[in-house]
Design a protein around this motif. Structure first.
Motif, mmCIF file in Angstrom:
data_model
loop_
_atom_site.group_PDB
_atom_site.id
_atom_site.type_symbol
_atom_site.label_atom_id
_atom_site.label_comp_id
_atom_site.label_asym_id
_atom_site.label_seq_id
_atom_site.Cartn_x
_atom_site.Cartn_y
_atom_site.Cartn_z
ATOM 1 N N TYR A 152 13.959 20.198 46.122
ATOM 2 C CA TYR A 152 14.262 21.620 46.332
ATOM 3 C C TYR A 152 15.430 22.093 45.471
ATOM 4 C CZ TYR A 152 11.569 20.447 50.506
ATOM 5 O OH TYR A 152 10.616 19.980 51.360
ATOM 6 N N THR A 153 15.926 21.233 44.574
ATOM 7 C CA THR A 153 17.020 21.676 43.710
ATOM 8 C C THR A 153 16.446 22.509 42.569
ATOM 9 O OG1 THR A 153 16.879 19.666 42.380
ATOM 10 C CG2 THR A 153 18.484 19.665 44.160
ATOM 11 N N THR A 154 15.401 21.980 41.966
ATOM 12 C CA THR A 154 14.814 22.669 40.824
ATOM 13 C C THR A 154 13.822 23.726 41.329
ATOM 14 O OG1 THR A 154 13.761 22.206 38.718
ATOM 15 C CG2 THR A 154 13.028 20.888 40.572
ATOM 16 N N ASP A 155 13.237 24.485 40.423
ATOM 17 C CA ASP A 155 12.347 25.571 40.842
ATOM 18 C C ASP A 155 11.166 25.011 41.639
ATOM 19 O OD1 ASP A 155 14.040 27.219 39.532
ATOM 20 O OD2 ASP A 155 12.764 27.503 37.768
ATOM 21 N N ASN A 156 10.894 25.618 42.781
ATOM 22 C CA ASN A 156 9.789 25.160 43.631
ATOM 23 C C ASN A 156 9.290 26.319 44.474
ATOM 24 O OD1 ASN A 156 10.980 24.950 46.622
ATOM 25 N ND2 ASN A 156 12.600 24.417 45.166
ATOM 26 N N SER A 162 22.455 26.709 38.122
ATOM 27 C CA SER A 162 21.208 26.338 37.456
ATOM 28 C C SER A 162 21.368 26.553 35.959
ATOM 29 C CB SER A 162 20.072 27.203 38.006
ATOM 30 O OG SER A 162 20.256 28.533 37.602
ATOM 31 N N GLY A 163 20.243 26.545 35.252
ATOM 32 C CA GLY A 163 20.291 26.773 33.816
ATOM 33 C C GLY A 163 20.634 28.218 33.487
ATOM 34 N N GLY A 164 20.409 29.119 34.437
ATOM 35 C CA GLY A 164 20.643 30.538 34.169
ATOM 36 C C GLY A 164 21.733 31.164 35.020
ATOM 37 N N GLY A 208 19.162 23.914 40.032
ATOM 38 C CA GLY A 208 18.898 22.678 39.284
ATOM 39 C C GLY A 208 20.088 21.749 39.140
ATOM 40 N N VAL A 209 21.288 22.310 38.910
ATOM 41 C CA VAL A 209 22.476 21.473 38.691
ATOM 42 C C VAL A 209 22.926 20.793 39.998
ATOM 43 C CG1 VAL A 209 24.847 21.468 37.781
ATOM 44 C CG2 VAL A 209 23.136 22.940 36.736
ATOM 45 N N SER A 210 22.415 21.267 41.136
ATOM 46 C CA SER A 210 22.792 20.621 42.410
ATOM 47 C C SER A 210 22.194 19.221 42.518
ATOM 48 C CB SER A 210 22.405 21.478 43.620
ATOM 49 O OG SER A 210 21.008 21.566 43.757
ATOM 50 N N GLY A 234 15.628 32.871 46.956
ATOM 51 C CA GLY A 234 14.818 31.689 47.283
ATOM 52 C C GLY A 234 15.626 30.406 47.155
ATOM 53 N N HIS A 235 16.388 30.267 46.068
ATOM 54 C CA HIS A 235 17.210 29.056 45.883
ATOM 55 C C HIS A 235 18.170 28.868 47.066
ATOM 56 C CE1 HIS A 235 16.343 26.979 42.196
ATOM 57 N NE2 HIS A 235 16.392 28.076 41.468
ATOM 58 N N VAL A 236 18.798 29.952 47.498
ATOM 59 C CA VAL A 236 19.757 29.856 48.609
ATOM 60 C C VAL A 236 19.018 29.486 49.905
ATOM 61 C CG1 VAL A 236 21.432 31.116 50.011
ATOM 62 C CG2 VAL A 236 21.309 31.550 47.540
ATOM 63 N N ALA A 249 26.460 26.944 34.162
ATOM 64 C CA ALA A 249 26.866 25.528 34.115
ATOM 65 C C ALA A 249 25.772 24.657 33.493
ATOM 66 C CB ALA A 249 27.194 25.038 35.526
ATOM 67 N N GLY A 250 24.532 24.869 33.917
ATOM 68 C CA GLY A 250 23.413 24.061 33.388
ATOM 69 C C GLY A 250 23.212 24.292 31.900
ATOM 70 N N GLU A 251 23.406 25.550 31.496
ATOM 71 C CA GLU A 251 23.257 25.914 30.086
ATOM 72 C C GLU A 251 24.308 25.171 29.260
ATOM 73 O OE1 GLU A 251 23.778 30.093 29.942
ATOM 74 O OE2 GLU A 251 23.164 30.288 27.846
ATOM 75 N N ALA A 252 25.548 25.121 29.786
ATOM 76 C CA ALA A 252 26.636 24.433 29.081
ATOM 77 C C ALA A 252 26.319 22.939 28.959
ATOM 78 C CB ALA A 252 27.957 24.638 29.825
ATOM 79 N N ILE A 253 25.827 22.344 30.044
ATOM 80 C CA ILE A 253 25.484 20.912 29.987
ATOM 81 C C ILE A 253 24.374 20.699 28.959
ATOM 82 C CG2 ILE A 253 24.585 18.927 31.285
ATOM 83 C CD1 ILE A 253 25.744 20.141 33.822
ATOM 84 N N ASP A 254 23.355 21.539 29.007
ATOM 85 C CA ASP A 254 22.221 21.383 28.086
ATOM 86 C C ASP A 254 22.666 21.533 26.630
ATOM 87 O OD1 ASP A 254 20.592 20.988 30.252
ATOM 88 O OD2 ASP A 254 19.728 22.994 30.254
ATOM 89 N N LYS A 255 23.563 22.500 26.384
ATOM 90 C CA LYS A 255 24.007 22.728 24.999
ATOM 91 C C LYS A 255 24.869 21.567 24.512
ATOM 92 C CE LYS A 255 23.604 27.749 24.884
ATOM 93 N NZ LYS A 255 24.306 29.008 25.159
HETATM 94 O O1 KG4 Z 1 17.245 25.665 38.697
HETATM 95 P P1 KG4 Z 1 16.682 25.069 37.459
HETATM 96 O O2 KG4 Z 1 15.603 24.038 37.599
HETATM 97 O O3 KG4 Z 1 16.108 26.151 36.497
HETATM 98 C C1 KG4 Z 1 16.709 27.354 36.224
HETATM 99 O O4 KG4 Z 1 17.616 27.366 35.385
HETATM 100 O O5 KG4 Z 1 16.271 28.333 36.877
HETATM 101 O O6 KG4 Z 1 17.922 24.432 36.654
HETATM 102 C C2 KG4 Z 1 17.745 23.781 35.442
HETATM 103 C C3 KG4 Z 1 19.101 23.270 34.995
HETATM 104 C C4 KG4 Z 1 19.083 22.710 33.584
HETATM 105 O O7 KG4 Z 1 20.192 23.214 32.888
HETATM 106 C C5 KG4 Z 1 19.213 21.204 33.802
HETATM 107 O O8 KG4 Z 1 19.833 20.519 32.727
HETATM 108 C C6 KG4 Z 1 20.063 21.160 35.044
HETATM 109 O O9 KG4 Z 1 19.545 22.205 35.857
HETATM 110 N N1 KG4 Z 1 19.977 19.876 35.739
HETATM 111 C C7 KG4 Z 1 21.029 19.048 35.908
HETATM 112 C C8 KG4 Z 1 20.537 17.896 36.559
HETATM 113 N N2 KG4 Z 1 19.201 18.079 36.786
HETATM 114 C C9 KG4 Z 1 18.884 19.295 36.265
HETATM 115 N N3 KG4 Z 1 22.316 19.183 35.556
HETATM 116 C C10 KG4 Z 1 23.141 18.176 35.856
HETATM 117 N N4 KG4 Z 1 22.750 17.031 36.463
HETATM 118 C C11 KG4 Z 1 21.463 16.856 36.843
HETATM 119 N N5 KG4 Z 1 21.091 15.736 37.456
#
Ligand code: KG4
Length: 343
Positions: free
Chosen positions: A308-312, A144-146, A279-281, A117-119, A170-176
């Motif tokens: 459409y970057t985050t879950d939708n 994304s976060g996962g 999400g990271v896009s 779906g994301h793709v 990548a998202g997990e690393a940023i969040d941590k």
């Molecule tokens: O795709 P997503 O909404 O959820 C899943 O992980 O399935 O991605 C969430 C991730 C989180 O780690 C969040 O910090 C990151 O996307 N994220 C971003 C930005 N917006 C959301 N990372 C970097 N820059 C952003 N602007």
């Protein structure tokens, strides 16, 4: 309304967003998402709270999506839902709701892989003339976060994962890293905001050295942590004094890691259509890097709208639409799955 119109209701509930969307003949009519602020206080998604919030949100979200689309439930051709991967308790709410609704209406169900779906979010049409879409084959960086994956997309149902993270996403690393800086959750948007005011070359952090197209982000996370620890010994307010530069340097390191492998894949496969998803896009630094690569290497890039970057559910509905056209339906006995890849 034409008798032959194909109207898909999409439902997404894999993590902490309850979303429903309606699509007519591939064109988006509505996309409604209820996000869950309850997790902010815990610095991460609490699965039990997520599934409870989905329970509360699912009926009003679906109702709103139908209302905004001007579609009655009797007009629906099929219901597409995220079957996995995701949090099991969250998925079960959407899966059970979709099954119940499809059974009550006597219409088919379509199970959708959330990553697919994301793709395919790149193929959502906002109107009839919205036709600037990737051509197959193209590359998609799914971050994304996962997940952190480089995907070779050969057709809507033929995707090959060329490389992926061997540890953190990548998202997990940023969040941590944002958490160790004492910033809020989710860290991605906060780091992004701070980074815009900082110097990306102020600090350097370790970059992984692994072969092929795979990623690794756990070393960076550790190097960031030790860097802070060492500097805090000299200056107790080091983070506060340097938070913009820290955010900018961290973001730059992650973007460099992501783009290096993506560039390698594009060069090796001689593919110039390159998309980004997940999400990271939403990240400004990553989006800029895509534009720079487009200018430098002649890439045709596809960057999703923020919605459409985050879950939708729009991305679930478009995937459902393609599967509907292929007659690829699913039966009542299909369970949700928490873990699955694209292949
Ligand atoms: O795709 P997503 O909404 O959820 C899943 O992980 O399935 O991605 C969430 C991730 C989180 O780690 C969040 O910090 C990151 O996307 N994220 C971003 C930005 N917006 C959301 N990372 C970097 N820059 C952003 N602007």
């Amino acid at each position: 309304m034409d008798q032959k119109d194909i109207i898909i209701l999409g439902i997404e509930s894999s993590c902490d967003d309850t979303s429903a969307a309606v699509l007519r003949n591939g064109v988006l009519l509505s996309n409604v998402t209820a996000s869950q602020a309850v997790h902010e206080a815990y610095g991460g998604v609490v699965p039990e709270l997520a599934s409870r919030a989905h329970q509360q949100n699912i009926v009003p979200v679906v109702q709103q999506a139908l209302q905004q689309a001007g579609i009655t439930k009797e007009q629906l051709s099929a219901i597409a839902f995220t079957r996995g991967p995701g949090l099991m308790g969250s998925l079960l709410v959407g899966v059970s709701f979709a099954k119940g609704m499809a059974a009550a209406l006597g219409i088919p169900m379509i199970d959708v892989n959330h990553l697919q779906g994301h793709v395919l979010a790149h193929f959502i049409k906002e109107n009839e003339d919205d036709n600037d879409k990737p051509q197959y084959p193209f590359l998609c960086l799914l971050v994304s976060g996962g997940n952190s994956q480089i995907i070779l997309v050969k057709a809507y149902k033929d995707m090959e994962v060329l490389g992926q993270t061997i540890d953190d996403a990548a998202g997990e690393a940023i969040d941590k890293c944002s958490k160790v800086m004492g910033l809020g959750y989710p860290g991605g948007p906060i780091i992004d905001r701070l980074a815009r005011k900082g110097n990306p070359k102020a600090f350097t952090f370790s970059k992984p050295q692994i072969a092929g197209y795979d990623y690794s982000f756990s070393g960076l996370k550790t190097s960031f942590l030790y860097f802070l620890r060492d500097n805090i010994q000299q200056d107790a307010d080091f983070i506060e004094h340097h938070k913009e530069d820290l955010a900018a340097s961290l973001e730059q390191t992650i973007v460099d890691i992501l783009m290096k492998k993506l560039y390698k894949a594009a060069k090796d496969l001689r593919i110039r259509q390159v998309a980004v998803a997940g999400g990271v896009s939403a990240n400004s630094g990553l989006r800029n890097a895509f534009h720079e690569h487009a200018a430098k290497y002649g890439w045709k890039i596809f960057i999703p709208k923020f919605g459409y970057t985050t879950d939708n559910a729009a991305m679930i509905a478009i995937t459902g639409y393609y599967k509907f056209m292929d007659g690829d339906f699913c039966s009542m006995d299909k369970p949700a799955y928490s873990r699955v890849t694209l292949q």
